[in-house]
Design a protein around this motif. Structure first.
Motif, PDB file in Angstrom:
ATOM      1  N   TRP A  75       0.827  -1.200   0.000  1.00 48.23           N
ATOM      2  CA  TRP A  75       0.000   0.000   0.000  1.00 48.23           C
ATOM      3  C   TRP A  75       0.867   1.257   0.000  1.00 48.23           C
ATOM      4  O   TRP A  75       0.535   2.245  -0.647  1.00 48.23           O
ATOM      5  N   ILE A  76       1.994   1.200   0.693  1.00 51.80           N
ATOM      6  CA  ILE A  76       2.930   2.338   0.702  1.00 51.80           C
ATOM      7  C   ILE A  76       3.421   2.597  -0.721  1.00 51.80           C
ATOM      8  O   ILE A  76       3.549   3.737  -1.148  1.00 51.80           O
ATOM      9  N   LEU A  79       1.145   4.683  -2.762  1.00 53.12           N
ATOM     10  CA  LEU A  79       1.119   6.106  -2.406  1.00 53.12           C
ATOM     11  C   LEU A  79       1.980   6.964  -3.327  1.00 53.12           C
ATOM     12  O   LEU A  79       1.730   8.159  -3.469  1.00 53.12           O
ATOM     13  N   PRO A 119      10.534   0.691  -0.814  1.00 54.43           N
ATOM     14  CA  PRO A 119      10.375   0.421   0.623  1.00 54.43           C
ATOM     15  C   PRO A 119      11.296  -0.685   1.138  1.00 54.43           C
ATOM     16  O   PRO A 119      11.744  -0.642   2.282  1.00 54.43           O
TER      17      PRO A 119
END
Length: 179
Positions: A75-76, A79, A119
């Protein structure tokens, strides 16, 4: 009225809701095919035809995705990956070629894994050193390259096939005042 006021009309809200719904339904319909998606296609087309409204569509789409599937590491990535695609399209919006947009969409699919490795780089760096982070992100990206090729081919093909019919439909909607 203040020139800095941002007002959404009922029509704007309805269009934004429909765009998000189209993306979500398309995503669900193709979920059985790994890395074949219409999200890139719709974000490109909606950016080209609905302009500033896409700035509302993307965060709503991302929040709905997090609500449905849970807000985890993937989900990051959403973004920044989806807003990046919208920014690229906005900067290149003057182009009107199906082949051009197929290449842009395909390249985005090819680069998606690299974008999503960021990430992992940060997590690896946080648990060791800069080189540890670089190795973690790089290995995650490399392991997914075959799927990035599938993503690239799917994005390219879907854009090439759907660009003209959807563009024609959106042009008709613009002429009738719907868009």
């Amino acid at each position: 009225m203040n020139k800095h006021t941002f007002n959404l009309t009922v029509k704007d809200i309805a269009q934004i809701g429909l765009m998000v719904a189209i993306i979500e339904v398309s995503k669900a319909a193709l979920a059985f095919l790994p890395n074949i998606e219409l999200t890139s296609f719709w974000l490109i087309m909606f950016t080209l035809f609905f302009g500033w409204k896409i700035v509302v569509v993307v965060p709503v789409f991302i929040l709905i995705e997090g609500s449905i599937y849970g807000m985890n590491l993937w989900w990051i990535m959403y973004l920044y990956a989806w807003p990046l695609l919208v920014l690229i399209v906005w900067l290149l919006r003057k182009n009107d070629s199906a082949l051009f947009w197929a290449i842009v969409s395909g390249l985005f699919g090819l680069c998606f894994g690299a974008l999503c490795s960021i990430p992992y780089f940060v997590i690896g760096w946080g648990s060791g050193s800069f080189l540890s982070g670089l190795r973690t992100g790089f290995m995650w990206w490399i392991s997914g390259i075959p799927w990035d090729f599938v993503h690239c081919g799917g994005n390219f093909t879907l854009m090439l096939v759907l660009y003209h019919p959807i563009r024609a439909a959106m042009k008709k909607m613009q002429q009738s005042g719907v868009v």
